[in-house]
Every structure is written in C-alpha cells, then in structure tokens.
Design an enzyme around this catalytic site. Structure first.
Site, PDB file in Angstrom:
ATOM      1  N   SER A 110      69.710  64.832  16.069  1.00  0.00           N
ATOM      2  CA  SER A 110      68.328  64.355  16.597  1.00  0.00           C
ATOM      3  C   SER A 110      67.661  63.540  15.499  1.00  0.00           C
ATOM      4  O   SER A 110      67.491  63.914  14.467  1.00  0.00           O
ATOM      5  CB  SER A 110      67.466  65.470  17.035  1.00  0.00           C
ATOM      6  OG  SER A 110      66.240  65.007  17.498  1.00  0.00           O
ATOM      7  N   GLY A 111      67.387  62.110  15.871  1.00  0.00           N
ATOM      8  CA  GLY A 111      66.762  61.344  15.367  1.00  0.00           C
ATOM      9  C   GLY A 111      67.645  60.381  14.390  1.00  0.00           C
ATOM     10  O   GLY A 111      67.319  59.645  13.350  1.00  0.00           O
ATOM     11  N   THR A 115      70.253  56.962  20.774  1.00  0.00           N
ATOM     12  CA  THR A 115      69.504  56.172  21.907  1.00  0.00           C
ATOM     13  C   THR A 115      69.431  54.890  21.531  1.00  0.00           C
ATOM     14  O   THR A 115      69.889  54.113  22.390  1.00  0.00           O
ATOM     15  CB  THR A 115      68.253  56.747  22.169  1.00  0.00           C
ATOM     16  OG1 THR A 115      68.126  58.199  22.246  1.00  0.00           O
ATOM     17  CG2 THR A 115      67.636  55.997  23.301  1.00  0.00           C
ATOM     18  N   ASN A 161      62.093  63.288  15.411  1.00  0.00           N
ATOM     19  CA  ASN A 161      62.580  62.169  16.102  1.00  0.00           C
ATOM     20  C   ASN A 161      61.295  61.851  17.158  1.00  0.00           C
ATOM     21  O   ASN A 161      60.991  62.691  17.642  1.00  0.00           O
ATOM     22  CB  ASN A 161      63.811  61.949  16.678  1.00  0.00           C
ATOM     23  CG  ASN A 161      64.013  60.917  17.330  1.00  0.00           C
ATOM     24  OD1 ASN A 161      63.609  59.924  16.993  1.00  0.00           O
ATOM     25  ND2 ASN A 161      65.117  60.667  17.995  1.00  0.00           N
ATOM     26  N   SER A 164      63.295  61.226  20.671  1.00  0.00           N
ATOM     27  CA  SER A 164      64.260  62.236  20.952  1.00  0.00           C
ATOM     28  C   SER A 164      64.743  62.331  22.290  1.00  0.00           C
ATOM     29  O   SER A 164      63.707  62.467  23.396  1.00  0.00           O
ATOM     30  CB  SER A 164      64.134  63.587  20.253  1.00  0.00           C
ATOM     31  OG  SER A 164      65.011  64.535  20.548  1.00  0.00           O
ATOM     32  N   SER A 165      65.876  62.152  22.780  1.00  0.00           N
ATOM     33  CA  SER A 165      66.423  62.162  24.052  1.00  0.00           C
ATOM     34  C   SER A 165      66.348  63.717  24.269  1.00  0.00           C
ATOM     35  O   SER A 165      67.124  64.554  23.631  1.00  0.00           O
ATOM     36  CB  SER A 165      68.034  61.762  24.466  1.00  0.00           C
ATOM     37  OG  SER A 165      67.900  60.220  24.090  1.00  0.00           O
ATOM     38  N   GLY A 391      71.427  65.390  20.466  1.00  0.00           N
ATOM     39  CA  GLY A 391      72.021  65.774  18.993  1.00  0.00           C
ATOM     40  C   GLY A 391      71.999  67.167  18.671  1.00  0.00           C
ATOM     41  O   GLY A 391      71.296  67.918  19.344  1.00  0.00           O
ATOM     42  N   GLU A 393      70.967  70.407  17.060  1.00  0.00           N
ATOM     43  CA  GLU A 393      69.666  70.759  16.606  1.00  0.00           C
ATOM     44  C   GLU A 393      69.813  72.295  16.056  1.00  0.00           C
ATOM     45  O   GLU A 393      70.363  73.163  16.387  1.00  0.00           O
ATOM     46  CB  GLU A 393      68.819  70.871  17.855  1.00  0.00           C
ATOM     47  CG  GLU A 393      68.211  69.656  18.434  1.00  0.00           C
ATOM     48  CD  GLU A 393      67.526  69.609  19.480  1.00  0.00           C
ATOM     49  OE1 GLU A 393      67.000  68.426  19.786  1.00  0.00           O
ATOM     50  OE2 GLU A 393      67.187  70.758  19.982  1.00  0.00           O
TER      51      GLU A 393
END
Length: 1181
Positions: A110-111, A115, A161, A164-165, A391, A393
């Site tokens: 993540s981050g 995306t 992030n 973040s998605s 992502g 985590e």
C-alpha cells in the site's frame, strides 16, 4: 542500413543500470543500491527483463506529458528508457501483432503507486488506440472516467497511503479485430466495507463521504440535511478530516463529471447521494440502556429522519436497530419466531451492519452501472486487462481484512512466479537453447495453507467454527482457535495466545483471532432485508434483490468463500492472457520525495523476489535479441559487415551475428544462436560490445573532427566577417529608424541644420562616455556626480544652460547633460583649489517632464517644462536626439511645442519669456538678454539623409565596368580579405576612401599596373603605367610599433602588445591594416599603431602625407577643365565628400551607440557607414 550516430543525443542521462539483468552482482544489496542511485536521479523506473520496477517518487517528475507519451508510441522496449508507457505500448502492440489478450499485473504494498500506474496504463491505451468514431471516443472517455469515480467510492486515506485502494479492480478494455476499443468490463474484489463504520486513528473513511459533506449542493443540504464532515461520527471519529495534496471539493466536481460521462442520470445521482446521506445519519444514532438492561434509541428524531430517507415507517427503523428476529427449527422444520431485544453493544453492531450493507450494495450497483454503460458496441476479439488491487499489508493489529488482502497478494505472487518461469522455459524450448534450472521459493504452500480443504486451511477452520457456534461470537472465536491447531503441521504457520502467524512471502504477519468468525459470516440480517424491501424507493429495493420467501437449507457462503472464489476466478482469467508485470516499491513511510530508506526498500526487494527473478532470467542467458536487431546495433564492429558506416553483408542475419561475435573475439561458450534470436550468457559480454561500439564512434568522430577543424578554421573567419557585416547593417537600420522617429517628432515645424541631416550623423546617445567602464575617465566622473549608480545613461552631451545671476539676467553656461530611464541630470564643472571637480547642478525625474518647447528656427535652444519645479532652459546641439529619447522613455507622452516666444518658470517659479529672432546677418547663434538671434536654416520639412539615400550606381547610367573603374581604391584592398586572395568577384558596394600612398603589391594580390589604372578617378586624365619593379628586389613591408594593447575578440584579428613592432602587409583605408608577427597574420586597428614606420623602413620609402580631398567646387572646376561629363563629376563629388567625412571622423573618438552589440565593436576611428561598406565588401569576398 546505416547506424544512427546521433541516438541518445536528446535522451536524459541514465544513472545506474536500467535493466537489472545486467547487474554484475545478483544480490539484494546490489539491487537496492541500483534503485537508490536511479531514484535520486529522478529515474523511478527500472527493468528486470520485461518486468518493470517502479519506485514511488511522491512528486510530479514531468514524465507523463503528451510529448513523452507520443515518444513511446511504436517503439521497442529497449529503444527508450524504462517507463510505464513502454509496458502499455508492449501490451497493446503484442495484442495486435499476436492476436492474444494481454494483462498488466500491478503489485506492491500500500502506498507504492499501484493506482497511479494503472491510471497511466489506461491513459496510454486510450491515447494510442485507433478509432475516431463517436462510439469509440465515447468508450475511451468512459474508461478514463472510471478512475475518479471508483477512486472516490473505493479509496481512502490510510496511515501508509493518502489514496489507498480499499478494493480490488480488474479493468478489461475490449478491442475489435482492428485494435479499436469497443467496450470495457470492471470486476470488483472485496471492498473493505468495515471502513464505512470505523477507522483507526488518523485514517479516513472513503473519499466520497468527505467530498459530499464539504461540497454538496444546496439542494442536497436542504433535502438530506448535509453539513460538514465534523458533524458525523463515521467521518470524524478517527480525527482526520483533511489530507495534504487532496482537494475534496475539486475531486467531488471530478466525480460528478465522471458520472455524467458514464451516463448516470440525474435521478440516479440523487438516489446515490440519498444513500450516502442515510449512511452518515445512521452513524449518528446513539443508544442508551433502559430499565430492563436493553438498548433503546437516545434521540428518536434521528431515526425518524432516517426513516424519511429510506421511505419506510419510523417504527420499522427503530425495531431493526434495537431488536433481532430469531427463528427456531425442529427436525429441519420451521419453528417459532421470537423478537429478541439487543444490548448496547449488539445494537451498535446492528446499526453498523446496516450501514455497511447499504454501502456495499451501493458500490456493487455503481460497478454494474458502469459496466452497463461500457458494454461492447461491437464484437470483442481481444482485451487488455489492468489489475489494480490492494497491496500487501502488515499492521500492528491485523484481522480478517488483512488476511484476505494478503491471501490475494499471495495468489498474485504465485502467478508471477509460475508465468515468469513458464515463459522463460517456453522461450528456451522454442529457441532450442540449453539452460540450467534454478531453485526458487514457490509460495504455493502458503496459498494452500490458507485456502486448502484437505488438510483444512485457515479459511476452512473459520467456516467450521461459524457453523458450529454461530449463535455466540466469542464461542465461535474459541472454536476457531481450537480448529487452527490442525494447521500447525505447516512450517509457515504458528498459533499462540489467541493469535496466529502466517509466514507470507512478504514477511511474517500475526493475526488476532477475536472477531474473525463474526466478520467471516458477513450475513445480512433478515430484519435489515425486510426493512429495505419494504421501502418505497425502487432504487433501495433494487440494491437488495433477495427474495424474502426463499427458504434454503443450504449454508450461505461466507466472506472467505467469496474472496476465495473471486481470487481463483481472477487467476483463471489472468492465466488466459499474456502477462506484463509492474512491481511497485515504496521508498519511505513519510511520503517524502527525497528520502530513500535502505532497510525499508531492501525488505520489499526481498519479499517481491526480485533477486530470484533476476536469477531465473540469468539462469540461461542475460541478454537476448532477434538477429535483425542485433545486427542493426553491432554490425559496425566487424569489417566484414560494415564499411564507412554502411552495412555491406550479403548473407542472412543469423550468419551476420556469428561473424560479428567472432570478429569481436567473444568466446563460443559465451553465446548461443537460437532459431530467431542470439543469446548472450554474461552481461559483461554485452557491455564489452557496447564499449566497442562507442569506441568505434569515437574513432570515427576523431578522424572527422581533424578534417572538420581544418575546414572550420577557415570557415569561422569568413562567418565572423559575414556576421559582423550583418550585425552592423542591422544596427544601422535601427539607428536609421531612431533618426526617422526624430524627424517625425519635429513634424516639419522647425528649420534644420546641415549637420542634423547629414547621412553621417549617428545617434550615439552617450557622447560623454558615461557608460564607459574605466574609473579614470571624464565619463566616470560625470556619472559619480550625477549619482545614477549603475543605471545606464541613454543620452549624455555637453550643453549650455541658463544660469541665474544676482541682480542681473541669466546667461548661458557650459554644463553636462545626462539622461537615464528615470532622471534628467545636469552636472557642472568647477575648478576648486586647482582641481577640476564635477558637481550635480540639478536633477529632475523624467516622469515630471510635461513637454519640450523649441523655436521654429535652426537653433538648439530647448525648454524642458517640468511639474512643480523650475524649468530647464538648455542649448543642446543634439536637440532632435534628446527629444526622441524623452518621447521614447515617456511612451509618447512628451511632445514638442514650437513657438518663437517660449514661456518658462525660472528659479523663483516666476514666468519668464525666451524670445527668438531671425537675423540673417548672424553667422552663429547668439544669446543676449533672453533673446536668441539666428540665421535661416534648411527648410523645416527637410528630412535626414541616410545611407539608403545614396545612389547605388552611376547617375548617368554608365556601364558597371566603367563604374568600377571610377572607384578610388588602394592597391590590394579590394583583392585581399583577412589575408586570403580574392576569387575575382566584382565589388558590390562603393567604398569611402581618400588618397593615400599605395604600397608595393605582393605577388598574387592582383596589384600592379592594372590595379593602379583601376584606382584612377574617371574625371582625371589617365596616368601612364608604372614601370615594373626590378625582378631581384623583394617587396618590402613597413614595420610599426604598437602604442596600445589590443585583444582579438571575434577571430581573424591579431592581438597587439604595446611596445612591440609589427610588420604591416597591407594598408586598408577602412582603418584596419593587415599585420604580421612571428608568422601569425590578422587585422589590426591602425590607430593603435605608431603613424610613422620604424627607422629601418624610412630609408626604403618616402611616403607622402595624407592629402585631404579638395573642396567640391575646385574638383568640379578641374573636372570641367578636363572635359569630364556631369555624371563623372557628380560621382567624384560624392567620393570627395565621403572621403572628407571619413577623414574627419577618424580624428575624433568613436563612442558606442545605445544599440551597439558587445560582440561587434565599431572599428576604431572609422565612420560607421564606411565600416558597413567595408564589412559588406568583405562579406561578398
């Protein structure tokens, strides 16, 4: 075929290795160091063969412009530096070339920028895909519009992030057989709906809630009771309302625009916002405990408003929140139905469950609505899929959501390993290449640990626990803890103290068991379903399509079942496509564009398996290329395949590759030939080939430069001459325009002086040298007295100004005038104790000048009318130039007044008159008691003469040959330029010269009797031819001593050093002589040399003193007596006047003009227009 030697001239210099299969050391540290070097150089993309490694820069690098996008179109992956556009280009072209569907798998934590990478992939494909019909353009716009829409509803700010998605998205762009986009399909995976009702500290809910609360229209605020995000528990409990670099108001506008592009109607948009408002108000429902210990709603107004929003009865909302309907069964038959009251914790959980259910169904509806709008307009043959999924985590507290997310990432890692190794093996088999397999970690054991049924994995244990203890969540968690003991057989699993640890490929993650079974059940309560189905809103009913009458004895699927099924379907879909990979890396946790944490990145390098990926790629051969491409790049290295940069091989490309490798002494065990490609084993071999290629270009460039320098040594001198001629002409035209502006300002109102309209009159501006750099000059003293600092002087001149006297009338006194952009200064010279001192007499801002007043006669007296201070009364010889400068500085505000009587304010601010009287007996202007007497001048309408006014040819129409014979030129001046012989071209412009002794011509200079005959004026009888020089006598050249230092600034000149003696090879009347010293030749200014030659030369020659031309009248008379025609006389008169002016000008110091370029200084002691003629003749030569 010809190699392109200019390749890379416009490319950015790359740091490190851009394809890490070429690393000499294959270690995690080497990979980390290479990524760090490139990150600090702004190179965020790096290849591992066909895998793109992307490091999040946390700033805009300017590498996504339309120009950059266009540069990657139709380019091979290795032709340009690594870029996400190159991956998109490869996927798009492979789909068209091989008729195979493609997919781009983007993975990372993540981050790390997944995306953004997905958005750039879609932007590129939409830009380069063909098709201009309305439907195709509509599909492209819709595909791009999905980004802001799904980001608003599916992304949120987390600790790691800001965008973040919180869901997975697989977007497939469908293409027809011609490569035109005809539709698209989005598949949604595992929305993190628990974020709707709660977030950890300093995180946020989904973006759409903050956008809606901050930027809702007044219509929605009135209808749905919307206020700021701080008013709602679901958006304010985590303590984060704003995010740096995120503009919720702007993003909300983009979301609404995306809805319009996709085709979501206004009514549908109203219903979407109604559901969002309902969720926000549900979070504000608070419960209290009644006397029986059960929960009840604290504020009934809130639930009443929610009932209004849901279009249901308020009693139903209250019942659904504080009680639950339970049904017993006996022997598989339906039993009794009970209404069980809920305690405070259960009521809050029920409230949150309803909010999560509404948002989850709303998100699924939006995805389905988008898919409906992007439904294929024609038959789809192939597709390009872009996977943007959450992502990996690892948090301090990890629960069921993190387990599902990390499970999906394990599946993607498994695909990456299988497809990478599989594609590598297939290529070696296809090319018939022998290679050695390499061991690597296969994470299939971890995937089986989570999803397997036999032996039971983590998901199976959860489902069993939910089935056996579904009534009590705590009992279900205890059952799960017992059943997870069956997983202890795996070395990748550990169970202890109510937690369990899974050793993922990205690291060990510890998960908390409490609450897992309840999250896994994820069942919609019957009370909630009945509430929504009874709504008067058709939209809300459509979100819950389940049938209330349905009675199925089959266990409903759990959340783990659904994510497992979705993951397997995704894997199956990806396996049917040709994959491209983007592995994203997060360089630091602070979102800083300059920080690169080595340990943080090293950890990601390890769990992404980059080192293993390189080893697999290098297990066989580090480099491979098709025969044609290899020959095109390296054919220069073999004498059998190239000659002078041309490809001369007549055989096939494969044999050419073999010949190149042999001629470059590459060992046979370092390469193999496949069926279509050449394979290089070690990266050092390809580096050596590249080094030889660079050395080849270096050697060829050295040979070319040797010849080029010799050519440029001559060409530069000629170019400098042409440039000087052009600059001089261009500056002259600017000065002419400046003079013409002065004529226009006079407007035919004032008589002119002969000097004012002379063609040699130049507006030099700084006549006192105020802008000179020397500190010991008079101009510097004037500058210091004027107090103008470093401000340039636009105009300076000696003037007379009226100076008042006690009890007597004012008289004109000499002063110095300096005009800058802002001030008019008058400086006075005084002798104090035997020393000359300069003092400021008066100073006025240019902005205070009202106008200039002059008389209609030819005098130079000018009155400068000022605001609120005494006027300036001056006598300036350059009055027209002064007027032009002041008019230009004021942008046309300052004008000229003409009157024979001028009124001005004296020192005491009293009005005084200055009168002008015409007196034909006055030979010069006189000033007596404020009365100026002056004789008549030229008519007022007379305009200045310019070089363009001079006739270009003979007035009588004489032939060109005769005109050339009438010119007066010194021997050798017309046939030698910069020390080189002329080529016999005729002269194109007249020169202004005067009589001067002619030096003996040198061999090859074109002098002699013919040159002497050509120099005789057409108005005089021809001279007898000179006798030829004695054959044994060598030509002698005068030697002159340098009086001053002179530096060569433009090339083609000879530097002088004061005191040295220089040989003069040629004298030119333009003021420049051709000199020689120690074998070096060049042009030198004649006024920097002693006018008399050295003593040893005086005995050998007896030159006559320079003779000024006779007055025109005498020359005309002489011409008449000799019987010459009028045309010859007119021509001789023009030459005489030009010679006289040039001679006089050479005796006065030459000042720079305001328009003069520093690179082309006027020649010393040479009139500007004479210099122009000489420069133009040199340019023609």
């Amino acid at each position: 075929m010809r190699a392109d030697w200019s390749e890379g001239a416009t490319k950015k210099k790359q740091v490190g290795i851009w394809d890490m299969t070429m690393l000499s050391k294959i270690t995690n540290d080497a990979i980390n160091d290479n990524l760090k070097q490139r990150f600090h150089n702004g190179d965020i993309y790096t290849y591992i063969s066909n895998v793109l490694i992307s490091v999040n820069p946390f700033k805009d690098l300017g590498i996504y412009t339309p120009q950059v996008l266009k540069s990657y179109e139709n380019k091979n992956r290795m032709e340009l530096p690594p870029h996400v556009y190159a991956v998109a280009e490869g996927a798009f072209r492979n789909m068209i070339a091989y008729n195979e569907s493609q997919c781009v798998i983007i993975s990372g934590e993540s981050g790390a920028g997944k995306t953004e990478a997905a958005k750039k992939i879609m932007e590129y494909i939409a830009a380069v895909s063909s098709g201009s019909s309305s439907s195709i353009v509509e599909i492209k716009e819709m595909v791009l519009a999905t980004n802001p829409l799904l980001e608003s509803f599916g992304c949120a700010k987390t600790l790691r992030n800001n965008n973040s998605s919180r869901h997975g998205k697989y977007l497939e762009i469908q293409f027809n057989a011609g490569g035109e986009p005809v539709g698209a399909v989005i598949t949604n995976y595992l929305l993190e709906k628990g974020r709707v009702v709660g977030q950890i500290r300093n995180e946020r809910n989904f973006h759409i809630f903050y956008q809606f609360a901050k930027a809702a229209s007044q219509k929605y605020r009135d209808s749905y009771g919307i206020s700021g995000p701080e008013s709602y528990l679901y958006t304010s409990a985590a303590g984060c309302l704003d995010v740096p670099n995120i503009d919720d108001v702007k993003d909300y506008a983009d979301t609404l625009k995306a809805m319009d592009v996709i085709g979501i109607t206004a009514t549908e948009q109203d219903e979407i916002h109604r559901m969002l408002a309902t969720i926000l108000w549900l979070g504000n429902v608070q419960f209290v405990e009644n006397n029986e210990g059960n929960s009840e709603v604290k504020d009934a107004d809130v639930t009443n408003f929610i009932a209004y929003m849901l279009e249901v009865a308020p009693e139903m909302v209250n019942k659904a929140l504080v009680s639950r309907t339970m049904e017993t069964s006996r022997g598989g038959r339906r039993g009794s139905v009970y209404e069980v009251p809920l305690n405070l914790a259960q009521a809050q959980s029920t409230r949150d469950g309803l909010a999560k259910a509404i948002y989850d169904r709303l998100f699924d509806w939006i995805v389905a609505r988008v898919n409906k709008a992007m439904q294929a307009r024609a038959e789809a043959k192939h597709a390009i899929g872009v996977l943007d999924i959450y992502g990996f985590e690892i948090f301090e507290q990890n629960s069921f959501e993190q387990l599902c997310i990390n499970y999906v990432n394990e599946k993607l890692q498994q695909i990456f390993i299988e497809l990478t190794l599989k594609s590598e093996q297939e290529e070696y088999v296809r090319e018939r290449i022998k290679w050695e397999p390499i061991d690597y970690f296969n994470n299939k054991v971890v995937c089986d640990l989570i999803e397997a049924k036999r032996p039971p994995g983590v998901f199976a244990a959860m489902n069993d626990a939910c089935a056996t203890a579904h009534a009590d969540p705590k009992a279900a968690d205890q059952s799960l803890s017992q059943r997870l003991g069956a997983c202890s057989h795996s070395k990748h699993f550990e169970l202890y103290d109510g937690n369990f640890t899974v050793k993922h490929y990205a690291g060990d993650v510890t998960y908390a068991i409490p609450g897992m079974t309840d999250k896994n059940k994820d069942q919609l309560l019957r009370d909630h379903l009945e509430l929504c189905k009874s709504s008067g809103s058709q939209f809300l009913q459509g979100l819950f399509p389940e049938d209330l009458a349905q009675d199925s004895k089959k266990r409903p699927p759990t959340a783990s079942d659904r994510i497992k099924q979705s993951a397997n379907e995704l894997v199956a879909k990806l396996m049917q496509s040709q994959p491209s990979y983007i592995r994203t890396i997060k360089p630091n946790e602070n979102k800083s564009p300059s920080e690169f944490h080595d340990q943080r990145v090293l950890h990601q390098v390890k769990y992404l398996g980059l080192c293993e990926n390189i080893r697999v790629r290098r297990a066989g051969f580090a480099y491979r290329q098709t025969f044609d491409k290899f020959v095109e790049r390296f054919y220069l290295l073999s004498a059998r395949t190239s000659y002078a940069g041309d490809f001369i091989w007549t055989g096939d490309s494969k044999s050419a590759c073999v010949q190149i490798l042999k001629d470059t002494d590459i060992a046979s065990d370092g390469w193999q030939m496949g069926t279509t490609k050449v394979f290089i084993r070690q990266p050092e071999i390809i580096w050596g080939l590249e080094s030889q290629r660079e050395r080849y270009w270096h050697n060829m460039a050295h040979r070319i430069q040797a010849a080029w320098r010799r050519h440029m040594a001559f060409k530069n001198r000629k170019a400098a001459t042409i440039q000087r001629a052009w600059r001089s002409k261009r500056q002259a035209f600017e000065l002419v325009k400046f003079r013409e502006k002065g004529d226009e300002l006079l407007g035919g109102k004032k008589e002119r002086r002969t000097f004012s309209i002379c063609s040699l009159r130049v507006f030099n501006g700084d006549y006192l040298g105020v802008n000179s750099r020397g500190k010991q000059t008079r101009g510097h003293l004037v500058r210091e007295a004027a107090g103008i600092g470093s401000e340039p002087a636009l105009f300076s001149s000696r003037i007379e100004t009226l100076v008042p006297r006690a009890m007597r009338s004012a008289i004109p006194m000499p002063r110095q005038l300096v005009v800058t952009r802002d001030h008019i200064c008058i400086v006075e010279e005084r002798v104090v104790e035997g020393l000359l001192q300069h003092m400021l007499s008066s100073k006025a801002p240019v902005s205070s000048v009202r106008d200039l007043a002059m008389s209609p006669y030819q005098d130079g007296w000018t009155v400068v009318h000022l605001e609120s201070q005494p006027d300036l009364v001056i006598n300036c010889e350059f009055k027209t130039e002064l007027l032009t400068w002041l008019h230009s500085l004021s942008q046309g505000r300052i004008r000229m007044q003409v009157n024979s009587t001028i009124t001005y304010n004296n020192k005491n601010m009293k009005q005084t008159q200055l009168k002008f009287v015409k007196n034909e007996g006055a030979k010069r202007t006189s000033f007596v008691k404020k009365t100026v007497q002056i004789c008549s001048g030229l008519p007022a309408g007379t305009r200045s003469k310019t070089a363009r006014d001079r006739p270009r040819g003979n007035a009588g129409g004489a032939p060109r040959q005769q005109q050339q014979q009438q010119r007066v030129q010194p021997a050798g001046a017309a046939t030698r330029v910069n020390g080189n012989n002329a080529h016999g071209y005729p002269q194109q412009q007249q020169q202004q010269q005067w009589s001067q002794p002619v030096a003996a011509p040198r061999p090859g200079d074109g002098g002699g009797a013919q040159g002497g005959a050509a120099a005789v004026s057409g108005g005089r009888p021809p001279m007898p031819p000179a006798p030829p020089p004695p054959p044994a006598a060598a030509p002698q050249h005068p030697r002159h001593k340098a009086l001053f230092d002179f530096a060569d600034t433009n090339g083609g000149m000879l530097s002088l050093e004061a005191g040295r003696i220089y040989t003069i090879l040629e004298r030119n009347d333009t003021g420049w002589w051709l000199g020689s010293f120690n074998g070096a030749e060049g042009w030198v200014p004649s006024n920097y040399l002693s006018p008399e030659p050295e003593p040893e030369e005086r005995a050998r020659q007896s030159p006559a003193a320079p003779v000024l031309p006779r007055p025109p009248a005498m020359r005309n008379g002489s011409a008449a007596r000799n019987g010459s025609g009028g045309a010859a006389a007119a021509n001789e008169e023009r030459n005489s006047m030009a010679q006289l002016a040039a001679a006089l000008t050479s005796r006065s110091p030459n000042g720079g003009t305001p328009h003069q370029s520093a690179n082309a200084p006027p020649r010393p002691a040479v009139n500007r227009y004479a210099q122009e003629d000489s420069d133009e003749e040199e340019a023609w030569e």
